[in-house]
Scaffold this motif. Structure first.
Motif, PDB file in Angstrom:
ATOM      1  N   TRP A  18       1.357  -1.371   0.049  1.00 25.43           N
ATOM      2  CA  TRP A  18       0.311  -0.118  -0.022  1.00 25.43           C
ATOM      3  C   TRP A  18       1.360   1.549  -0.169  1.00 25.43           C
ATOM      4  CZ3 TRP A  18      -4.542  -1.350  -1.371  1.00 25.43           C
ATOM      5  CH2 TRP A  18      -5.168  -2.646  -0.512  1.00 25.43           C
ATOM      6  N   THR A  23       0.335   1.000  -6.334  1.00 24.72           N
ATOM      7  CA  THR A  23      -0.867   1.314  -5.641  1.00 24.72           C
ATOM      8  C   THR A  23      -1.432   2.418  -4.727  1.00 24.72           C
ATOM      9  OG1 THR A  23       0.165  -1.620  -5.529  1.00 24.72           O
ATOM     10  CG2 THR A  23      -1.794  -1.092  -3.855  1.00 24.72           C
ATOM     11  N   SER A  25      -2.918   4.620  -1.213  1.00 26.12           N
ATOM     12  CA  SER A  25      -2.537   4.093   0.784  1.00 26.12           C
ATOM     13  C   SER A  25      -3.367   4.631   0.597  1.00 26.12           C
ATOM     14  CB  SER A  25      -1.994   5.951  -0.037  1.00 26.12           C
ATOM     15  OG  SER A  25      -1.592   6.706   1.623  1.00 26.12           O
ATOM     16  N   PRO A  26      -3.991   3.507   1.624  1.00 26.71           N
ATOM     17  CA  PRO A  26      -5.661   4.078   2.345  1.00 26.71           C
ATOM     18  C   PRO A  26      -5.733   4.250   3.446  1.00 26.71           C
ATOM     19  CG  PRO A  26      -4.136   1.841   2.777  1.00 26.71           C
ATOM     20  CD  PRO A  26      -3.366   2.187   1.140  1.00 26.71           C
ATOM     21  N   HIS A  31      -1.945   2.010   9.161  1.00 25.77           N
ATOM     22  CA  HIS A  31      -0.502   1.126   8.453  1.00 25.77           C
ATOM     23  C   HIS A  31      -0.247   0.084   9.263  1.00 25.77           C
ATOM     24  CE1 HIS A  31      -1.427   3.679   4.901  1.00 25.77           C
ATOM     25  NE2 HIS A  31      -0.791   2.864   4.258  1.00 25.77           N
ATOM     26  N   TYR A  36      -1.342  -5.170   6.529  1.00 31.13           N
ATOM     27  CA  TYR A  36      -0.651  -6.000   5.086  1.00 31.13           C
ATOM     28  C   TYR A  36      -1.139  -7.488   5.210  1.00 31.13           C
ATOM     29  CZ  TYR A  36       2.225  -1.317   5.002  1.00 31.13           C
ATOM     30  OH  TYR A  36       2.570  -0.187   4.157  1.00 31.13           O
ATOM     31  N   GLN A  39      -3.708  -7.258   2.318  1.00 33.81           N
ATOM     32  CA  GLN A  39      -3.777  -6.982   1.055  1.00 33.81           C
ATOM     33  C   GLN A  39      -3.270  -8.195   0.924  1.00 33.81           C
ATOM     34  OE1 GLN A  39      -0.589  -4.286   0.351  1.00 33.81           O
ATOM     35  NE2 GLN A  39      -0.798  -3.829  -0.935  1.00 33.81           N
ATOM     36  N   SER A 167       1.828   6.900   3.543  1.00 31.82           N
ATOM     37  CA  SER A 167       1.843   5.069   3.708  1.00 31.82           C
ATOM     38  C   SER A 167       3.076   5.168   3.984  1.00 31.82           C
ATOM     39  CB  SER A 167       2.202   4.536   2.830  1.00 31.82           C
ATOM     40  OG  SER A 167       0.480   4.269   1.783  1.00 31.82           O
TER      41      SER A 167
END
Length: 276
Positions: A18, A23, A25-26, A31, A36, A39, A167
């Motif tokens: 992420w 990809t 970044s939420p 994090h 992860y 993911q 992130s």
């Protein structure tokens, strides 16, 4: 490394973490290891190929900490774990990664944080010319691949990925970088068969009774073999050598990109892949 392992008969899945590479970044979530791990689940379950019969995880640096959390929580899905200069139980980070500005989310996006992150990742020089990874097919469909310029890739990420900074900083706050001993101990208990998990009745033994491979760069000043191995041996206790395989390659913390062929040799030996 991926191409070399494919040439030995492996099926490889690569994906960006992420906020890295291509990809997103939420936002609004920590994090942390659970994010992860989710993911990895997304990557495996969204694949058109079948992975449910078991797969191995190779984790480098932060990826090592992620791999160990996944192994602790999903041991039945894994055949083995390979760690390359793994974060997770390092005793200290480089000074630049411990700056006070990273501790306060309210400062995210400010010039202070941007400068501090740029110094950590080395994003201080112009994007190098001719650094793109290219592939071209000539006669006989041979593919020529230019070795990636890692510094240029980091610089591109810094210039182009709006979510990278978030992130990166949030992973320092919540990610599996340090103090991950609980997960590592859980994996050690599985390797040593101290407690038979319920999934054994399903026929897939996963990591139960298996071995762990850790590869270090002999000049790595970020993840030190002299610290990680004794901690692992203490967690495994008597008979640690039956469940822990340790190898060294030349280089600093970036050894997977500079000594990939040597890393693959150790992995191939560990997995008993064909030589050559």
């Amino acid at each position: 490394m991926a191409h070399a392992l494919v040439s030995k008969g492996c099926r490889i899945m690569l994906f960006d973490l992420w906020g890295r590479g291509y990809t997103d970044s939420p936002l609004g979530v920590k994090h942390n290891p659970a994010l992860y791990a989710k993911q990895i689940d997304y990557a495996v379950k969204s694949s058109q190929l079948e992975w449910s019969d078991g797969f191995s995880l190779i984790g480098f640096s932060l990826g090592g900490g992620i791999a160990m959390h996944y192994a602790a929580t999903h041991p039945e899905l894994l055949d083995s774990v390979v760690l390359l200069g793994p974060a997770g139980i390092v005793r200290r980070l480089p000074a630049g990664y411990m700056k006070w500005v990273f501790k306060f989310p309210v400062l995210d996006g400010t010039a202070y944080v941007r400068r501090a992150v740029a110094q950590c990742v080395g994003a201080t020089t112009p994007l190098a010319e001719g650094s793109e990874v290219t592939e071209s097919e000539g006669e006989g469909h041979t593919v020529e691949r230019q070795k990636p310029d890692m510094a240029a890739i980091v610089q591109w990420q810094w210039n182009s990925h709006e979510g990278f900074l978030h992130s990166f900083v949030d992973t320092l706050r919540h990610g599996p970088v340090m103090h991950q001993h609980e997960d590592w101990r859980a994996v050690c208990r599985i390797l040593k068969m101290e407690k038979a998990p319920a999934y054994l009745t399903g026929g897939n033994n996963g990591l139960y009774g298996s071995k762990l491979l850790i590869i270090f760069g002999d000049d790595d000043t970020v993840v030190l073999k002299s610290e990680v191995v004794p901690d692992m041996e203490e967690m495994l206790g008597k008979g640690a050598e039956d469940h822990l395989v340790v190898r060294d390659v030349p280089g600093g913390h970036g050894f997977p990109s500079t000594e990939g062929s040597k890393v693959v040799e150790h992995i191939a030996e560990f997995w008993r892949l064909p030589s050559g």
